[in-house]
Each structure stands twice: as C-alpha cells, then as structure tokens.
Scaffold this motif. Structure first.
Motif, PDB file in Angstrom:
ATOM      1  N   ASN A 108       0.900  -1.241  -0.023  1.00  0.00           N
ATOM      2  CA  ASN A 108      -0.021   0.013  -0.008  1.00  0.00           C
ATOM      3  C   ASN A 108       1.042   1.033   0.037  1.00  0.00           C
ATOM      4  OD1 ASN A 108       0.867   0.655   2.825  1.00  0.00           O
ATOM      5  ND2 ASN A 108      -0.570  -1.084   3.299  1.00  0.00           N
ATOM      6  N   LYS A 109       0.191   2.356   0.195  1.00  0.00           N
ATOM      7  CA  LYS A 109       1.008   3.456   0.139  1.00  0.00           C
ATOM      8  C   LYS A 109       2.257   3.745   1.254  1.00  0.00           C
ATOM      9  CE  LYS A 109       0.281   8.694   0.091  1.00  0.00           C
ATOM     10  NZ  LYS A 109      -0.727   9.722  -0.022  1.00  0.00           N
ATOM     11  N   LYS A 110       1.935   3.248   2.357  1.00  0.00           N
ATOM     12  CA  LYS A 110       2.625   3.230   3.548  1.00  0.00           C
ATOM     13  C   LYS A 110       3.710   2.485   3.193  1.00  0.00           C
ATOM     14  CE  LYS A 110       0.495   5.879   6.822  1.00  0.00           C
ATOM     15  NZ  LYS A 110       1.117   6.748   7.810  1.00  0.00           N
ATOM     16  N   THR A 111       3.603   1.011   2.864  1.00  0.00           N
ATOM     17  CA  THR A 111       4.719   0.210   2.651  1.00  0.00           C
ATOM     18  C   THR A 111       5.789   0.641   1.357  1.00  0.00           C
ATOM     19  OG1 THR A 111       3.323  -1.022   1.153  1.00  0.00           O
ATOM     20  CG2 THR A 111       3.542  -1.720   3.592  1.00  0.00           C
ATOM     21  N   GLN A 112       5.114   1.472   0.492  1.00  0.00           N
ATOM     22  CA  GLN A 112       5.806   1.847  -0.708  1.00  0.00           C
ATOM     23  C   GLN A 112       7.009   3.167  -0.100  1.00  0.00           C
ATOM     24  OE1 GLN A 112       6.044   0.188  -3.761  1.00  0.00           O
ATOM     25  NE2 GLN A 112       7.971   1.600  -3.880  1.00  0.00           N
ATOM     26  N   GLN A 113       6.325   3.812   0.675  1.00  0.00           N
ATOM     27  CA  GLN A 113       6.846   4.855   1.179  1.00  0.00           C
ATOM     28  C   GLN A 113       8.196   4.128   1.972  1.00  0.00           C
ATOM     29  OE1 GLN A 113       4.166   7.335   3.631  1.00  0.00           O
ATOM     30  NE2 GLN A 113       3.870   8.691   2.051  1.00  0.00           N
ATOM     31  N   LEU A 114       7.922   3.193   2.827  1.00  0.00           N
ATOM     32  CA  LEU A 114       9.009   2.694   3.602  1.00  0.00           C
ATOM     33  C   LEU A 114      10.082   2.109   2.531  1.00  0.00           C
ATOM     34  CD1 LEU A 114      10.146   1.980   6.453  1.00  0.00           C
ATOM     35  CD2 LEU A 114       8.715  -0.194   6.290  1.00  0.00           C
ATOM     36  N   ILE A 115       9.593   1.193   1.770  1.00  0.00           N
ATOM     37  CA  ILE A 115      10.637   0.833   0.635  1.00  0.00           C
ATOM     38  C   ILE A 115      11.405   1.925  -0.077  1.00  0.00           C
ATOM     39  CG2 ILE A 115      10.925  -0.543  -1.582  1.00  0.00           C
ATOM     40  CD1 ILE A 115       8.291  -1.990  -0.537  1.00  0.00           C
ATOM     41  N   ASN A 116      10.596   2.934  -0.270  1.00  0.00           N
ATOM     42  CA  ASN A 116      11.415   4.144  -0.853  1.00  0.00           C
ATOM     43  C   ASN A 116      12.500   4.731   0.150  1.00  0.00           C
ATOM     44  OD1 ASN A 116       9.936   4.143  -3.152  1.00  0.00           O
ATOM     45  ND2 ASN A 116       8.686   5.383  -2.663  1.00  0.00           N
ATOM     46  N   VAL A 117      12.225   4.646   1.287  1.00  0.00           N
ATOM     47  CA  VAL A 117      13.332   5.130   2.273  1.00  0.00           C
ATOM     48  C   VAL A 117      14.329   4.021   2.469  1.00  0.00           C
ATOM     49  CG1 VAL A 117      13.701   5.500   5.133  1.00  0.00           C
ATOM     50  CG2 VAL A 117      11.559   6.412   3.696  1.00  0.00           C
ATOM     51  N   PHE A 118      13.913   2.671   2.420  1.00  0.00           N
ATOM     52  CA  PHE A 118      15.168   1.880   2.522  1.00  0.00           C
ATOM     53  C   PHE A 118      16.242   1.991   1.334  1.00  0.00           C
ATOM     54  CE2 PHE A 118      12.319  -1.323   5.016  1.00  0.00           C
ATOM     55  CZ  PHE A 118      12.809  -0.557   6.139  1.00  0.00           C
ATOM     56  N   ASN A 119      15.638   2.108   0.073  1.00  0.00           N
ATOM     57  CA  ASN A 119      16.272   2.311  -1.164  1.00  0.00           C
ATOM     58  C   ASN A 119      17.053   3.707  -1.282  1.00  0.00           C
ATOM     59  OD1 ASN A 119      15.574  -0.284  -1.923  1.00  0.00           O
ATOM     60  ND2 ASN A 119      13.816   0.332  -3.237  1.00  0.00           N
TER      61      ASN A 119
END
Length: 433
Positions: free
Chosen positions: A127-138
């Motif tokens: 979802n939007k939250k998990t995609q934001q988190l993945i973007n932070v990791f990357n």
C-alpha cells in the motif's frame, strides 16, 4: 570510554588550579556518566537525524557545565580558575562534538559505500505506507537497510508459511508489517515467529487499533514506525554498565576466590576420578551462537554428559561433585566465560545445544531468551526454576521469567538477583543436585 578519556585529559592539561586532583577527576567522570544516562546521550540509531544529535550534545553539555561549576562551591575551591574552567568546557565540547559527528558520518559512509553493518529486511503489505518505507530503504542507503522482498497478504496465492521459510532461508534480520493488511491471527503468527526465530518485528501504524498497545515509536526519515519489543540491554549505556560490572565482578571472583580455591578443587577432583578438572560443554549463547561453557567436573566421565541433565540421585555424580553442585561451586569457572564476553553474571541460564533445539520447537517464545547474553544466575533460578526440567511447566515458567528479565532489566534487578543467589547458596536449594 573515549569521551571520558577526553574530559579527563583536558582537565589534566589545562591550568584549572586544582587542589583536589583525584577528587575532581572522579567527580567529572561520574557526572558525565550520570548525565549521559539521564539524557540518553549515547542512544543513537542508524536512522537518527543530525538535529537529534545536536540536541543531545547541547543538552549533555548544558547540564555538564552546571555540574562542573558546582564543584567550586560543593568542595570549597576558591582558587580554581573560572576562565580556565570555561575554556575546559568549550574545548571538550568541540572535541567530543567533532568525534561524535565524525563517527556518525564515517559509519553512514561505511554502510553506504562498503555495504557493511547491513540489516536485511522484508516488508509485509502493499500500500502507500509500505511503498514509502521501501523508498526510504532504497534512497537512504546510509541507514544500512537492504530491502530484499515485499509480500502481499491480499494476494490469493499468499501463504504465511512460505513467507516464514523465505525469511529464515534468506537470513532476514527485520520484518516490517502493515497492520491493516493482516488479520489478528496473522499478526499473532508473525509475533510468535519473530520471537521464536530471533527476528526483529516492527509495524507500520496504519491501523488505529494498534495504538491501544504499549509500543515504541521510532522515525525513519519522516515515516513513523512502531516497535513491538523494547529490550533495555540494547541501549548502549545499559549494555556498557552491565558489561563493566561483569568485568569487574568476574575479576574479583577469579583473583579473590578461584586463584586459591581452583588448585584445591583440582586435587580433590583428580583424586576421586580420572579425567579433566574442567567440564567444557557447548551451550547456546547470545543470538543462539555456540560457545564453550566451563564448569568444574562433578561427574565421572560418561558418554551422556551432552545429552542428559543431572537428576536426583544421579549415579554419574561423584562425592566431591555432590558438594560442588549443592553449593553451586561447580559454576565458578563460568566467571572466565563472563570475562571473555560469552556470558554475563546475571541472565537466562545457557542450555545445552540439544535442549535448545528441542525446546525451540515446543515452547512458545523460547528463542527470545537469546536476545541477551546468558548468565551464571538468573531470575528464573532465584524463583525456584533451576536444575532438572521434570515437566513442561518447569521450562514454560523458566521462559516466562527469562522474558520478564529481558524486557525489564535494570542494574538494581541484577543486584537483587545476585544477593538472592548468594542467600540461596547458604540456605540450600532442594533442586541443587
């Protein structure tokens, strides 16, 4: 330790006009440690912002400045140079700030370029939250998180067992779950899996019900993350205090008791039965790593030493061994383990490898006890759960006390356990056989 060295060297070199030199050095060292504990000066994570470090520095030095100046009035030191004292605080502020930011920067670059100090992570949910988190990791590679895979619980072919297998096989360190995409049963399964497999489990707070629980807030960039379990000994100050006590206490026992008692026991053990003086056995330690645990040999040589615990009226136990086990003197060589860093004075008792494999699969949350170093004595032992495990409730209650200790550690709790252990040795324990 480096900071303490800096504040003491600067105090020694600058013309402060000290009359009580040793008193001042002891005073400033104790003051620095006490203020650091109160302000959480050394609690810095891989995702900590520079602004937070600045806040820690100014808070630490503000109180340190007040305490240092208070020395003049407390100990009647009218000849101390106020100007030199002000220069002293400024110099150590510059030195320690430079060192702190330099180590912070170098560690960030080490993670970003060398790919060291990396944590492998998976994300549960799409979802939007998990995609934001993945973007932070990357995007923020300096945080040291390596995003490996994303699982979507809403997909028809999602199987939570496949997810668990993947996490174990790929040696994943941390699991991030979107609570809105998991039902209560799946959340419980993830919690139990993380506890039993030494995985760090964190949640994205996208479900209002999660706030009803006592959880720990953290921020990755500007994204809030909730952490399920907060372990006090993962705090570097707490770990430093515990390790310092372990080293000092183990040195005291080794040079105060073992240095003269060891040769006497060696003679008595050798006279009664053939074999080595020490019994060395592989045990499960921190993060379930194997280590060699030392004891005075209390049994005749036998092939079942690594498979079967000593029971009541065990024929393998020698006459001198009965005394050693009854008084717990057989455990004294484990202070060498403490000094070497394999064990702590207080903590969950280390189990044989066979028992770790056995209980990990049948006792819920058993592996949580491996989040900290094992101990010579522990909360479970002073509460009556020591020695032979005769029924399932024995190991279950032992694990409950171990987890309580891990989640509620304090230095005072350690002192209380040590005192209770000494009293138990003198009073006797019916399970000490």
């Amino acid at each position: 330790m480096v900071d303490l060295l800096i504040i003491n060297i600067c105090a020694y070199l600058l013309p402060i006009n000290l009359l009580e030199v040793l008193l001042f050095h002891g005073y400033i060292s104790l003051a620095w440690i006490s203020i650091a504990i109160a302000t959480k000066f050394y609690v810095i994570y891989r995702y900590t912002k520079v602004t937070h470090i600045l806040k820690l520095l100014f808070r630490q030095f503000f109180f340190y400045f007040l305490v240092v100046y208070a020395f003049i009035g407390f100990f009647k030191q009218p000849n101390m140079s106020r100007l030199a004292l002000a220069q002293y605080v400024i110099y150590i502020f510059i030195a320690i700030s430079t060192l702190k930011f330099l180590s912070y920067y170098l560690l960030m670059k080490y993670r970003e370029r060398v790919k060291g100090n990396i944590r492998n992570v998976v994300v549960i949910g799409k979802n939007k939250k998990t995609q934001q988190l993945i973007n932070v990791f990357n995007a923020r590679s300096e945080f040291g998180y390596h995003f490996v895979k994303q699982f979507c619980p809403k997909e028809k072919n999602f199987d939570i067992r496949d997810c668990f297998s993947y996490i174990v096989q790929r040696n994943i360190d941390e699991v991030y779950c979107s609570v809105s995409e998991l039902n209560n049963n799946e959340i419980s399964q993830f919690i139990n899996f993380a506890d039993n497999n030494l995985k760090t489990l964190k949640f994205l707070p996208d479900n209002k019900n999660i706030f009803a629980k006592k959880l720990k807030f953290e921020y990755y960039d500007y994204l809030p993350i909730l952490s399920l379990r907060d372990i006090p000994l993962h705090n570097p100050i707490n770990a430093f205090i515990k390790r310092s006590f372990d080293v000092l206490f183990s040195i005291f026992i080794i040079f105060g008791i073992l240095i003269w008692l060891g040769p006497i026991l060696a003679i008595l053990i050798s006279l009664e039965s053939r074999g080595p003086i020490f019994f060395v056995q592989k045990r499960s330690g921190l993060d379930n790593r194997e280590f060699q645990c030392f004891k005075f040999r209390s049994m005749a040589m036998n092939p079942n030493a690594d498979k079967m615990q000593a029971g009541k009226n065990d024929m393998r136990v020698t006459s001198i061994g009965k005394f050693l086990r009854k008084t717990s003197i057989d455990e004294l060589p484990q202070f060498y383990n403490v000094l070497f860093g394999n064990m702590s004075v207080v903590g969950p008792r280390p189990h044989m490898l066979k028992h770790t494999d056995e209980y990990a699969s049948k006792v819920d949350k058993y592996m949580v006890r491996h989040f900290v170093k094992p101990g010579i004595t522990g909360l479970a032992q002073v509460r009556g759960y020591r020695g032979e495990i005769e029924k399932d409730s024995d190991i279950q209650n032992r694990i409950k006390f171990d987890i309580f200790y891990i989640e509620n550690w304090s230095f005072l709790l350690d002192m209380k356990i040590i005192v209770q252990t000494v009293l138990t040795v003198f009073q006797g324990d019916e399970k000490a056989y």
